[in-house]
Design an enzyme around this catalytic site. Structure first.
Site, PDB file in Angstrom:
ATOM      1  N   CYS A 132       0.841  -1.213   0.000  1.00  0.00           N
ATOM      2  CA  CYS A 132       0.000   0.000   0.000  1.00  0.00           C
ATOM      3  C   CYS A 132       0.873   1.259   0.000  1.00  0.00           C
ATOM      4  CB  CYS A 132      -0.916   0.015   1.223  1.00  0.00           C
ATOM      5  SG  CYS A 132      -2.004  -1.417   1.324  1.00  0.00           S
TER       6      CYS A 132
HETATM    7  C1  BEZ Z   1       0.593  -4.608   1.839  1.00  0.00           C
HETATM    8  O1  BEZ Z   1       0.176  -3.502   1.527  1.00  0.00           O
HETATM    9  O2  BEZ Z   1       1.780  -4.890   1.739  1.00  0.00           O
HETATM   10  C2  BEZ Z   1      -0.338  -5.681   2.299  1.00  0.00           C
HETATM   11  C3  BEZ Z   1      -1.510  -5.316   2.961  1.00  0.00           C
HETATM   12  C4  BEZ Z   1      -2.357  -6.322   3.429  1.00  0.00           C
HETATM   13  C5  BEZ Z   1      -2.021  -7.654   3.216  1.00  0.00           C
HETATM   14  C6  BEZ Z   1      -0.869  -7.989   2.509  1.00  0.00           C
HETATM   15  C7  BEZ Z   1      -0.018  -6.994   2.066  1.00  0.00           C
END
Ligand code: BEZ
Length: 212
Positions: A45
């Protein structure tokens, strides 16, 4: 609930990093890209929101405003933005909606309970100036989205609206395009496509990408 293409995007008023955000007022006559992410302070994210911030000029050139969303609080978003700016060498320049009560996520079907009961997946809604949803995408949490593809799709949608053309597989800006099969009148064809076209089949007519 899921939002189908052609539906009117539900308006909402919700807290965000820019204060109380009324989606329709914020978008005005612009196109919109409303996109959800699962959680603040997560790696994928962080790269996604940094990427959208860096593409600010590309969005602006196309008259598009970005709006991010997750079910985290505004305080969380505000702190996380500092990390995004620092690690992605950018400045987040679009609102991040704090959908703590999940009202927007529910209206847009951004929570997919079989994937995760509480967090939003990576949804994308491209909204046109009439507030119609023109494209949706859904990616799972571990898979970061390709925002160049989102810009490419917006280019295609805007070309369709302006010039009555469709974009073929793997089209990129400057490549030939396809005349919409609904355009059959010879006078309209001559007026819209003075550059001419190649008719490979009655339903497959190729022309140079119209400009402007
Ligand atoms: C991420 O943004 O890295 C992420 C968020 C939730 C689950 C897996 C990865």
């Amino acid at each position: 609930m899921s939002i189908k293409l052609g539906a009117i995007a539900p308006n909402f008023i919700q807290d965000s990093t820019s204060g109380t955000l009324n989606l329709y007022e914020y978008l005005g006559d612009s196109w919109g890209v409303l996109f959800s992410h699962p959680k603040d302070f997560t790696p994928v994210c962080t790269t996604e929101l940094g990427t959208v911030a860096k593409l600010a000029n590309e969005f602006s050139k196309r008259n598009v405003k970005a709006v991010a969303l997750s079910v985290d609080s505004r305080e969380s978003h505000d702190k996380w933005v500092l990390d995004i700016n620092e690690t992605q060498n950018t400045t987040v320049n679009f609102p991040i909606v704090a959908d703590e009560d999940r009202s927007v996520a529910t209206a847009y079907g951004m929570i997919h309970p079989e994937a995760d009961n509480t967090l939003t997946v990576r949804s994308v809604f491209i909204i046109d100036p009439n507030k119609k949803v023109r494209l949706t995408l859904t990616y799972p949490a571990p898979t970061g989205r390709n925002f160049d593809e989102i810009l490419r799709a917006i280019d295609g949608l805007q070309l369709t609206d302006k010039h009555s053309v469709a974009t073929p597989a793997n089209w990129t800006d400057g490549n030939d395009v396809i005349i919409l099969p609904s355009i059959q009148d010879q006078a309209v064809l001559a007026e819209k496509f003075p550059q001419g076209f190649v008719e490979l089949k009655p339903y497959l007519r190729i022309t140079a990408q119209p400009r402007a």
